[in-house]
Write a protein that holds these residues in place. Structure first.
Motif, PDB file in Angstrom:
ATOM      1  N   ILE A   3       8.039  17.230 -57.350  1.00  0.00           N
ATOM      2  CA  ILE A   3       8.153  18.197 -56.264  1.00  0.00           C
ATOM      3  C   ILE A   3       9.310  19.164 -56.498  1.00  0.00           C
ATOM      4  O   ILE A   3       9.243  20.336 -56.120  1.00  0.00           O
ATOM      5  N   ALA A   9       8.225  23.096 -56.147  1.00  0.00           N
ATOM      6  CA  ALA A   9       8.708  23.746 -54.921  1.00  0.00           C
ATOM      7  C   ALA A   9       9.340  25.109 -55.194  1.00  0.00           C
ATOM      8  O   ALA A   9       9.007  26.092 -54.509  1.00  0.00           O
ATOM      9  N   VAL A  40       3.085  23.338 -51.035  1.00  0.00           N
ATOM     10  CA  VAL A  40       3.609  22.140 -51.695  1.00  0.00           C
ATOM     11  C   VAL A  40       2.960  20.894 -51.104  1.00  0.00           C
ATOM     12  O   VAL A  40       2.540  19.975 -51.831  1.00  0.00           O
ATOM     13  N   VAL A  41       2.870  20.839 -49.785  1.00  0.00           N
ATOM     14  CA  VAL A  41       2.259  19.688 -49.124  1.00  0.00           C
ATOM     15  C   VAL A  41       0.800  19.548 -49.526  1.00  0.00           C
ATOM     16  O   VAL A  41       0.310  18.440 -49.784  1.00  0.00           O
ATOM     17  N   MET A  85       0.539  17.917 -52.815  1.00  0.00           N
ATOM     18  CA  MET A  85       0.953  16.519 -52.804  1.00  0.00           C
ATOM     19  C   MET A  85      -0.103  15.599 -52.185  1.00  0.00           C
ATOM     20  O   MET A  85      -0.297  14.468 -52.640  1.00  0.00           O
ATOM     21  N   GLY A  91       7.163  16.138 -48.596  1.00  0.00           N
ATOM     22  CA  GLY A  91       6.992  17.400 -49.315  1.00  0.00           C
ATOM     23  C   GLY A  91       7.526  18.588 -48.549  1.00  0.00           C
ATOM     24  O   GLY A  91       8.197  19.456 -49.118  1.00  0.00           O
ATOM     25  N   ALA A 136      10.847  20.543 -49.912  1.00  0.00           N
ATOM     26  CA  ALA A 136      10.577  21.910 -50.362  1.00  0.00           C
ATOM     27  C   ALA A 136      11.533  22.908 -49.730  1.00  0.00           C
ATOM     28  O   ALA A 136      11.828  23.954 -50.334  1.00  0.00           O
TER      29      ALA A 136
END
Length: 280
Positions: A131, A135, A152-153, A156, A217, A221
């Protein structure tokens, strides 16, 4: 030493209450099952408070629970703004996008062995991406606001939901699929009436795993670029200012939000998969 002795007494009392509840005749009662972790958590908080005050621990190292609670009450509007920015906008949006994408691609992969062999390794590669590496890239691509955190989420949560959905769609028995073919059902009726319902325990397993990943996340981030609001931003800046009570306040809110999110998914799972042996 009085505080330390009180902490020992509280711990012993909490231990005795939990043993009594666990071994009681109503130990299978739902209220009792909720009381046991509640008593344990309350015991830990009280012992924490007593030991911090008894040993006069510097608040920079570890603030007392009462100081954290006081900070939460004083900074309520700011904490709500951080929660709204990080959890509702960043984590929830990315969770929905990543989940829908994983479900859609899982159905496509289910129809093609070629896609399955190609998508699963790519998904595994995406899951292995750190991450801290993706990020900053997403911040450059989507800006420093919540959109980059949602991206980002989404990355993930994509892989665990994808893998569990693909596994669930393949979980039906040959006899069940033969029966659907006997009734003249095509791919889509079989998918909707047999395979998706059978895959629900697997899908919810991926969704529950993704709940914690989504919060982690979104918060992490924000360390790499964020407007002047957000839980990750607040943790980073408060730590630099040695305001550890504010850091812990954000951590407590994140933990409560994560537990609530996981609990909601568990309740939905029980309603949807009531027929599964694990829910009996």
């Amino acid at each position: 030493m009085m505080m330390v002795s009180a902490a020992i007494v509280v711990w012993a009392l909490g231990w005795w209450i939990n043993v009594w509840l666990a071994n009681g005749t109503a130990s299978d009662n739902r209220v009792v099952m909720m009381l046991i972790p509640a008593v344990f958590g309350l015991t830990v908080v009280i012992v924490w408070e007593l030991l911090v005050r008894g040993y006069a621990v510097n608040p920079v190292i570890l603030p007392a629970p009462s100081a954290i609670l006081e900070r939460m009450l004083v900074e309520g509007p700011r904490l709500w703004a951080d929660f709204h920015q990080t959890i509702i906008k960043g984590a929830m949006t990315g969770y929905v996008i990543g989940g829908l994408a994983a479900l859609g691609i899982a159905v496509l992969a289910d129809r093609s062995d070629f896609l399955t062999r190609g998508i699963l390794p790519v998904g595994s590669f995406m899951a292995a991406l750190p991450i801290v590496g993706i990020a900053p890239i997403f911040v450059k691509w989507f800006g420093s606001d919540w959109e980059s955190k949602a991206a980002v989420v989404a990355v993930m949560v994509f892989f665990p939901i994808l893998v569990n959905t693909v596994a669930g769609l393949r979980d039906t028995q040959p006899m069940q699929r033969d029966l659907m073919r006997t009734y003249g059902a095509g791919y889509w009726p079989t998918l909707i009436k047999l395979r998706l319902p059978s895959a629900m325990p697997f899908i919810f397993n991926g969704l529950k795993i993704a709940t914690t990943l989504a919060l982690i996340g979104a918060i992490v981030a924000e360390f790499f670029g964020s407007p002047t609001v957000g839980m990750g931003f607040r943790i980073s800046t408060s730590f630099g200012q040695l305001a550890l009570d504010m850091v812990w306040a954000e951590i407590v809110i994140a933990a409560i939000a994560g537990s609530a999110f996981y609990g909601v998914m568990t309740l939905i799972e029980k309603r949807v998969t009531f027929w599964h042996p694990s829910q009996r």
